[in-house]
Design a protein around this motif. Structure first.
Motif, short mmCIF file in Angstrom:
data_model
loop_
_atom_site.label_atom_id
_atom_site.label_comp_id
_atom_site.label_asym_id
_atom_site.label_seq_id
_atom_site.Cartn_x
_atom_site.Cartn_y
_atom_site.Cartn_z
N GLY A 135 33.68 35.98 48.86
CA GLY A 135 34.40 35.37 47.74
C GLY A 135 33.44 34.73 46.77
N GLY A 136 33.72 33.48 46.42
CA GLY A 136 32.97 32.79 45.36
C GLY A 136 31.45 32.78 45.56
N TRP A 490 32.70 39.14 32.85
CA TRP A 490 33.99 38.45 32.92
C TRP A 490 34.65 38.24 31.57
N LYS A 568 42.41 34.35 45.27
CA LYS A 568 41.19 33.80 45.86
C LYS A 568 41.34 33.96 47.37
N LYS A 574 42.57 25.73 50.13
CA LYS A 574 42.89 26.21 48.77
C LYS A 574 44.39 26.10 48.48
N TYR A 651 42.71 42.14 47.18
CA TYR A 651 42.03 41.51 46.03
C TYR A 651 40.52 41.72 46.15
N ASN A 652 39.93 42.21 45.08
CA ASN A 652 38.47 42.38 45.06
C ASN A 652 37.98 42.24 43.61
N VAL A 653 36.71 42.48 43.38
CA VAL A 653 36.15 42.21 42.05
C VAL A 653 36.77 43.11 40.98
N ALA A 656 40.07 41.90 40.20
CA ALA A 656 39.98 40.64 39.45
C ALA A 656 39.77 40.92 37.96
N GLY A 678 34.48 26.40 42.66
CA GLY A 678 35.40 27.40 42.14
C GLY A 678 34.71 28.07 40.97
N THR A 679 34.91 29.37 40.84
CA THR A 679 34.39 30.05 39.65
C THR A 679 35.49 30.87 38.98
N SER A 680 36.53 31.23 39.75
CA SER A 680 37.59 32.00 39.09
C SER A 680 38.31 31.12 38.07
N LYS A 683 36.75 31.83 34.87
CA LYS A 683 37.05 33.18 34.38
C LYS A 683 38.42 33.21 33.71
N1 PLP Z 1 36.97 36.79 45.22
C1 PLP Z 1 36.74 37.59 44.18
C2 PLP Z 1 36.95 39.07 44.33
C3 PLP Z 1 36.34 37.06 42.95
O1 PLP Z 1 36.08 37.87 41.90
C4 PLP Z 1 36.17 35.64 42.84
C5 PLP Z 1 35.78 35.03 41.59
O2 PLP Z 1 35.99 35.55 40.54
C6 PLP Z 1 36.42 34.86 43.96
C7 PLP Z 1 36.83 35.45 45.12
C8 PLP Z 1 36.28 33.35 43.90
O3 PLP Z 1 37.46 32.77 43.48
P1 PLP Z 1 37.67 31.17 43.50
O4 PLP Z 1 36.64 30.59 42.62
O5 PLP Z 1 39.05 31.02 42.96
O6 PLP Z 1 37.57 30.74 44.92
#
Ligand code: PLP
Length: 837
Positions: A135-136, A490, A568, A574, A651-653, A656, A678-680, A683
């Motif tokens: 993930g992040g 992004w 996420k 979360k 869910y994947n990149v 996203a 958090g980085t999403s 985005k």
């Molecule tokens: N998983 C994927 C596929 C992502 O692209 C991202 C971030 O863009 C994350 C997880 C991280 O998400 P979060 O910052 O909401 O935990």
């Protein structure tokens, strides 16, 4: 060979026939057709989209390789300090679109493919995600690689070449099912370097003896040896020729293919057993996010990767002929979380046992070389390795760790003679049964800088897990680098129309390299034409997600609804459970209304997406509940379009990139003090969505940047969390009555057999509500109401989203990389020269 030693005639021949980059459509087509006809042995008559993807990818790979070779030569020649980013995860996603955009040849390729009979979108979607991360943390590493190359820093990433990336998630009857992701069937982006191998030892024993000068020497011997083979992937910067390297290690048996003696004597299975055992090391990515899994194989992976990478780094340094005292002037190694912490004792082992340095010199080189990024304060995520396991697998390293600890504790004792109880607290060795090595402490002690990933998080680590260390080393050792995201992937890649609109207003694409230029957009906030286009782009992105939802999940959603998205990893901290309880509350309210009242309610679609670690049953239960709620709500004729619930599978990149630009609201609702950054969240805002969030991680800095009016904050603050938990513990609290009604509805079987969800409900009602769902519920529901109200005035909403986008410049990962370079690595960029040399 150095250039001067090559005769002029040879040099001339090499120059003349040196590979050239395509620059025109015709040249591109010629490359693609050549690859399809020769590399793939296909033709016009049997070229499907997969083959066209392969041909296009190979054409671009060739192009990247040319610059990649030049970049490596330039960096070697310049002989300046390089950065090595050690991360067990790189969540890269797809490479083709990114490569085309970064080298600015997507238009040429789109036109070329059209000539050959293919549509660019179809070709891009052929590619499998490189999903070497959870993930992040892994996605951050991927954004950092993009920024390092774009900013021309001499930098390499090091990781493992997992045969299986993060599992593919299927939803069967509402439950998550994990399916292996064998992504290497066809991967045109990697180069096997069969000549770059390193033998890595495990197990065995340490023999000590005195050399002629009376110095004690340690030799680690008689272990099992596994070979690491390098696979390289080029990382192109945006709008620069710099193309850096991501080196992934793959494991194989050290003695070749299989044991012929065994095979010849009929032991067929045994003959390949060693080979399989060796290959297991790089076989799978551990699918845990924010949970530690103390397994021997994981420790083996960590050492295998650290040892191979350090061998490589040291080999490169030694070629320069410099003295060891210069090592940390040439090499900066960043530890992405504690996973690569074994690199610290490994460098000590190399310097002392192999290079013959004295302890003190080796230690000062080591500390000056490493920086450590902490990603979590969650106790369940902090790595601790059992001492007997480390003793067995890495006996010499355990000795070194004990020696590091001894020196450190003596230092503490000398400087804090009155605080004896501190020694037990800060010791690298936890006095548990069995004893355990606290990897985070080893990482702090062995690095010159430690950083958190958002302001609140960096403050919290200083007052919680590393409090004693701040006292011991002083506050300057601890710093903050707030996470960021690459605007190339992004914004430009995920949302090309928005990127184009911004470029039209700002007079070009410079903002992709200097995201602070977005601030100039604010001047257009009242520009009618701009507003209209901005809104149309959001709508088109929602239509795309709605179409996907219908095609893949068979659920019709109206793109005029408010799109509310939480994607996420699934994790209790979360709080996807808070979201789905909120949805149930909304459903109950709608059911109690008259049809006329319902008509006035703002229609909403709640999208969820994310994987749960396979052994994390509570997170899996939440996935199941979401799907059960979706089944009931989506089929309730009385409710219709007013409320829909969608769980987006796997869910994947790359998903996203489609999902993020389609949000009106996204949810970042962790219990305050638990989400490091958090980085999403960044985005979503950058793509014209607003956030509902707690005062946690980077949400706080996003609020500072975009302004309180342009974000929906709710919930308790991190400083109140301890007290609230205490109240739960002593029964001194009342369950929120709206949440009680939600639980009553679950218990009454509205969403299927209530027994399936009892552990989830009980964790809140009976077991202390550790994540404070009840405490935040009312504030959450009220804030969602405010969002409904605000959204009704689309002009107000639009102003907020445009304003927020224009204030997101701070969150570029380019800013992060410049901060790391200055504060932690002390490295300078090395831009290509104008003449391309
Ligand atoms: N998983 C994927 C596929 C992502 O692209 C991202 C971030 O863009 C994350 C997880 C991280 O998400 P979060 O910052 O909401 O935990």
């Amino acid at each position: 060979r150095v250039e001067a030693s090559v005769p002029e005639a040879q040099r001339e021949a090499w120059r003349k026939f040196s590979a050239k980059e395509f620059t025109t459509k015709d040249q591109f087509e010629s490359e693609v057709v050549k690859h399809i006809e020769t590399t793939l042995a296909r033709s016009l008559f049997n070229c499907d989209e997969a083959a066209a993807y392969a041909g296009t990818a190979l054409a671009f790979r060739d192009r990247l390789v040319i610059e990649w070779n030049r970049t490596q030569q330039r960096q070697t020649f310049a002989d300046q300090k390089r950065v090595y980013y050690l991360s067990l995860e790189f969540l890269m996603g797809r490479a083709l679109d990114n490569a085309m955009l970064n080298v600015q040849q997507k238009d040429v390729a789109t036109a070329g493919l059209e000539d050959l009979g293919f549509r660019m979108e179809d070709i891009i979607s052929q590619e499998r995600d490189a999903a070497l991360g959870n993930g992040g943390l892994g996605r951050l590493a991927a954004c950092f690689l993009d920024s390092l190359a774009t900013l021309n820093y001499p930098a390499w990433g090091y990781a493992l070449r997992y045969r299986y990336g993060i599992f593919r998630q299927e939803i069967v009857d509402g439950y998550q099912v994990e399916v292996p992701d064998y992504w290497l069937d066809f991967n045109p982006w990697e180069f096997p370097r069969h000549d770059v191998t390193v033998d890595i030892q495990f197990y065995g024993e340490v023999r000590k003896y005195m050399d002629d000068a009376g110095k004690q020497i340690s030799v680690w011997e008689n272990g099992e040896v596994v070979t690491a083979v390098a696979y390289d992937a080029p990382i192109p910067g945006y709008g620069t020729k710099t193309t850096n390297n991501l080196r992934l290690w793959s494991s194989k048996a050290s003695h070749g293919e299989f044991d012929f003696t065994k095979f010849n004597s009929g032991e067929y299975e045994a003959s390949v057993a060693d080979q399989q055992r060796a290959e297991t090391i790089s076989a799978v990515l551990y699918p845990n996010d924010s949970l530690d899994r103390g397994k021997e194989l994981r420790l083996k992976q960590q050492y295998f990767w650290c040892a191979a990478s350090l061998y490589d780094i040291v080999r490169r340094f030694k070629k320069s002929g410099k003295a060891w005292k210069d090592f940390s002037n040439q090499v900066a190694i960043q530890l992405n979380d504690t996973h690569p912490t074994l690199a610290i004792p490994e460098l000590m082992r190399i310097l002392i046992d192999q290079e013959g340095l004295e302890w003190d010199e080796a230690w000062s080189i080591t500390q000056a070389t490493f920086g450590y990024t902490n990603h979590t304060v969650l106790p369940e995520a902090l790595e601790k390795w059992s001492v007997p396991l480390v003793q067995q697998l890495l006996p010499r390293h355990l000795q070194i760790i004990y020696d590091i600890n001894l020196q450190f504790l003596q230092y503490v004792q000398r400087n804090f003679p009155k605080e004896r109880e501190m020694l037990g607290r800060v010791s690298i060795i936890e006095e548990s049964e069995p004893k355990r090595v606290r990897m985070a402490y080893l990482a702090v002690i062995g690095s010159h800088k430690v950083n958190g990933v958002a302001e609140l998080h960096s403050d919290l680590i200083k007052t919680t897990i590393f409090r004693d260390f701040v006292k011991i080393y002083g506050p300057d050792k601890f710093t903050n680098v707030t996470n960021g995201i690459t605007p190339r992937r992004w914004l430009h890649q995920a949302n090309p129309r928005l990127s184009e609109l911004i470029a039209a207003k700002l007079g070009g694409y410079d903002f992709l390299k200097d995201l602070n230029l977005l601030s100039k957009l604010e001047a257009f906030v009242d520009d009618k034409e701009f507003r209209k286009e901005f809104q149309e782009i959001k709508y088109a992105n929602k239509v795309r997600l709605a179409k996907y939802t219908k095609d893949v999940h068979g659920i019709s959603v109206n793109p005029n609804s408010l799109f509310d998205i939480q994607v996420k990893r699934m994790h209790e901290y979360k709080r996807q459970q808070l979201n789905i309880f909120g949805v149930i509350h909304r459903y109950l309210e709608l059911k109690s209304m008259t049809p006329d009242q319902r008509k006035k309610v703002q229609p909403r679609v709640f999208f969820f997406g994310g994987k749960a670690a396979p052994g994390y049953w509570m997170a899996k239960m939440v996935i199941h509940l979401i799907n059960q709620v979706g089944k009931v709500v989506n089929n309730d004729k009385e409710i219709g379009d007013v409320l829909k619930v969608v769980f987006l599978e796997d869910y994947n990149v790359s998903k996203a990139e489609m999902i993020v630009p389609a949000s009106d609201i996204s949810e970042h609702i962790s219990t305050a003090g638990t989400e490091a950054s958090g980085t999403s969240n960044m985005k979503f805002v950058l793509n014209g969505g607003l956030l509902i969030g707690t005062c946690d991680g980077a949400n706080i800095e996003i609020t500072r940047e975009v302004g309180e009016d342009n974000i929906f904050l709710f919930g308790n603050l991190s400083e109140d969390v301890d007290d609230l938990r205490h109240q739960h513990f002593y029964g001194d609290y009342v369950l929120d009555p709206m949440l009680a009604a939600v639980f009553a509805s679950i218990r009454s079987g509205t969403f299927g057999d209530a027994g399936q969800f009892s552990a989830l409900v009980d964790s809140i009602v009976d077991h202390g509500d550790y994540y404070l769902v009840s405490d935040d519920f009312k504030s959450y529901v009220d804030t969602q109401k405010l969002i409904d109200e605000t959204y009704k005035d689309q002009e107000v909403w639009l102003t907020k989203t445009i304003t927020a986008v224009s204030r997101m410049g701070f969150f570029s990962s380019d800013r992060c990389i410049d901060e790391y370079a200055e504060m932690i690595w002390n490295v300078e960029p090395l831009p290509p020269q104008q003449n391309g040399a």
